[in-house]
Scaffold this active site. Structure first.
Site, short mmCIF file in Angstrom:
data_model
loop_
_atom_site.label_atom_id
_atom_site.label_comp_id
_atom_site.label_asym_id
_atom_site.label_seq_id
_atom_site.Cartn_x
_atom_site.Cartn_y
_atom_site.Cartn_z
N ASN A 106 42.87 56.15 38.58
CA ASN A 106 42.56 55.39 39.80
C ASN A 106 43.60 54.30 40.09
OD1 ASN A 106 40.67 53.93 41.81
ND2 ASN A 106 40.95 52.41 40.18
N TYR B 21 54.02 55.25 50.61
CA TYR B 21 52.64 55.39 50.12
C TYR B 21 52.14 56.81 50.41
CZ TYR B 21 47.66 54.49 49.32
OH TYR B 21 46.36 54.55 48.86
P1 NDP Z 1 42.34 47.40 44.22
O1 NDP Z 1 43.61 46.66 44.48
O2 NDP Z 1 41.06 46.68 44.38
O3 NDP Z 1 42.38 48.05 42.77
C1 NDP Z 1 43.56 48.56 42.21
C2 NDP Z 1 43.39 48.64 40.70
O4 NDP Z 1 44.59 49.24 40.17
C3 NDP Z 1 43.23 47.28 40.07
O5 NDP Z 1 42.26 47.36 39.05
C4 NDP Z 1 44.59 46.99 39.47
O6 NDP Z 1 44.46 46.24 38.29
C5 NDP Z 1 45.07 48.41 39.13
N1 NDP Z 1 46.53 48.47 39.06
C6 NDP Z 1 47.41 48.33 40.08
N2 NDP Z 1 48.67 48.39 39.61
C7 NDP Z 1 48.56 48.56 38.27
C8 NDP Z 1 49.51 48.69 37.22
N3 NDP Z 1 50.84 48.65 37.44
N4 NDP Z 1 49.06 48.84 35.95
C9 NDP Z 1 47.73 48.89 35.72
N5 NDP Z 1 46.79 48.80 36.65
C10 NDP Z 1 47.21 48.62 37.92
O7 NDP Z 1 42.40 48.65 45.21
P2 NDP Z 1 41.49 49.97 45.33
O8 NDP Z 1 40.28 49.88 44.50
O9 NDP Z 1 41.33 50.23 46.75
O10 NDP Z 1 42.51 51.05 44.74
C11 NDP Z 1 42.16 52.01 43.78
C12 NDP Z 1 42.79 53.35 44.15
O11 NDP Z 1 42.20 53.80 45.37
C13 NDP Z 1 44.29 53.31 44.41
O12 NDP Z 1 44.88 54.44 43.81
C14 NDP Z 1 44.40 53.38 45.94
O13 NDP Z 1 45.62 53.96 46.35
C15 NDP Z 1 43.21 54.27 46.23
N6 NDP Z 1 42.69 54.23 47.60
C16 NDP Z 1 42.24 53.06 48.17
C17 NDP Z 1 41.73 53.05 49.44
C18 NDP Z 1 41.30 51.79 50.13
O14 NDP Z 1 41.20 51.78 51.38
N7 NDP Z 1 40.97 50.73 49.42
C19 NDP Z 1 41.60 54.30 50.20
C20 NDP Z 1 42.11 55.46 49.52
C21 NDP Z 1 42.60 55.43 48.28
P3 NDP Z 1 45.38 45.01 37.85
O15 NDP Z 1 45.85 44.33 39.10
O16 NDP Z 1 44.48 44.18 37.00
O17 NDP Z 1 46.48 45.64 37.07
C1 8X3 Z 2 44.18 53.86 51.56
C2 8X3 Z 2 43.70 54.32 52.89
O1 8X3 Z 2 44.44 54.84 55.29
O2 8X3 Z 2 45.28 52.78 54.27
O3 8X3 Z 2 44.73 54.90 50.83
O4 8X3 Z 2 46.14 54.91 53.59
S1 8X3 Z 2 44.96 54.22 54.05
#
Ligand code: NDP
Ligand code: 8X3
Length: 261
Positions: A91, A157
């Site tokens: 994730n 992205y």
């Molecule tokens: P958040 O920023 O809330 O969560 C991201 C998580 O990833 C955090 O726990 C962060 O932890 C961890 N992370 C980021 N970079 C690193 C790193 N280098 N090493 C270890 N951990 C890392 O965002 P989301 O919950 O939205 O994102 C989770 C996933 O969902 C991502 O892959 C994102 O692309 C995907 N996604 C999100 C959407 C949205 O609209 N929110 C839609 C579609 C997909 P920490 O900072 O503590 O390292």
């Molecule tokens: C996160 C959703 O639409 O910003 O992946 O790419 S979008």
């Protein structure tokens, strides 16, 4: 009759957003958890809270998924009873910046490629061999609608998430004969996350992208991941693409107000 031992799930990026909501749901369901992220304070608070509230085992691992040696050390440090990981949820990920390609910051590009792609690969390479050996396991990748559709200024992205989509299909071809399921979930906008704040480098004004419509919530995605993970053993879900009702596509959003509050 003896009770079936709890399954162990490793969730990368569980310090906020989708990963944290997923950890909570799996903890509630009695899974043993390994939660990861870079923010040690959050990992400590979350693991202590979930242990007390849900009585489950929660093991925090603090490291950067971009750092291959750190991934190796973290996985090697997992205590024996949790070493056999049943479900790996890749994730951890982010968007960093949103610029047209000719103005993009190469540093942002490297962060996205190293996290969304190389981090996922490092973790999969480390965890999948014991799954193959045991002929048991499920890998669930958190992709995005951005892996199915491109949008202006989404460039790198979009590319990383398109690669996650291709990798998920390709990993399945390699792993299905070993009885390993490989799935993914592809959400559109999800609130209760730090996604927008991270994408816009901490700019709170720019990050207000969810106020004029009802996006998905982190819990919606956690529910979807739990659904994928709890299908009968003969069922392997390839992908669930999920949008809020007020979104028609990655680029079409009804921003006329929150209709479902
Ligand atoms: P958040 O920023 O809330 O969560 C991201 C998580 O990833 C955090 O726990 C962060 O932890 C961890 N992370 C980021 N970079 C690193 C790193 N280098 N090493 C270890 N951990 C890392 O965002 P989301 O919950 O939205 O994102 C989770 C996933 O969902 C991502 O892959 C994102 O692309 C995907 N996604 C999100 C959407 C949205 O609209 N929110 C839609 C579609 C997909 P920490 O900072 O503590 O390292
Ligand atoms: C996160 C959703 O639409 O910003 O992946 O790419 S979008």
């Amino acid at each position: 009759m003896s009770k079936k031992p709890a399954q162990t799930v490793l969730i990368t990026g569980a310090t906020s957003g989708i990963g944290k909501a997923t950890a909570k749901l799996f903890a509630k369901r009695g899974y043993n958890l390994i939660i990861t992220g870079r923010r040690a304070d959050r990992l400590k608070t979350i693991s202590e809270k979930f242990k007390i509230k849900y009585g489950t085992i929660v093991h925090p691992l603090c490291y950067d998924v971009r750092d291959r040696a750190a991934c190796e050390a973290a996985v090697a440090s997992i205590p024996e009873p949790l070493k056999q990981i049943d479900i790996l949820i890749n994730n951890a990920g982010l968007a960093s910046g949103m610029d047209p390609i000719h103005e993009g910051d190469v540093n942002d590009w490297e962060i996205m490629i190293d996290t969304n792609l190389k981090g996922l690969l490092y973790m999969t390479r480390l965890i999948s061999p014991q799954m193959v050996e045991r002929r048991k396991g499920h890998i669930i990748n958190v992709c995005s609608i951005a892996g199915h559709e491109v949008y202006p200024k989404g460039n790198v992205y979009n590319a990383t998430k398109s690669a996650v989509e291709a990798l998920t299909r390709s990993m399945r071809l390699d792993l299905f004969q070993h009885n390993i399921r490989v799935s993914m979930v592809s959400p559109a906008h999800v609130e209760e996350t730090e996604f927008a704040l991270v994408r816009f480098h901490g700019d709170e004004e720019k990050s207000k992208i969810y106020e004029d419509f009802n996006p998905l919530t982190s819990k919606d995605i956690a529910d979807t991941i739990l659904f994928i993970a709890t299908r009968p053993k003969h069922v392997n879900i390839q992908d669930i693409i999920i949008l809020g009702t007020q979104q028609g596509s990655a680029t079409m959003t009804d921003r006329s107000g929150r209709k479902f509050d």
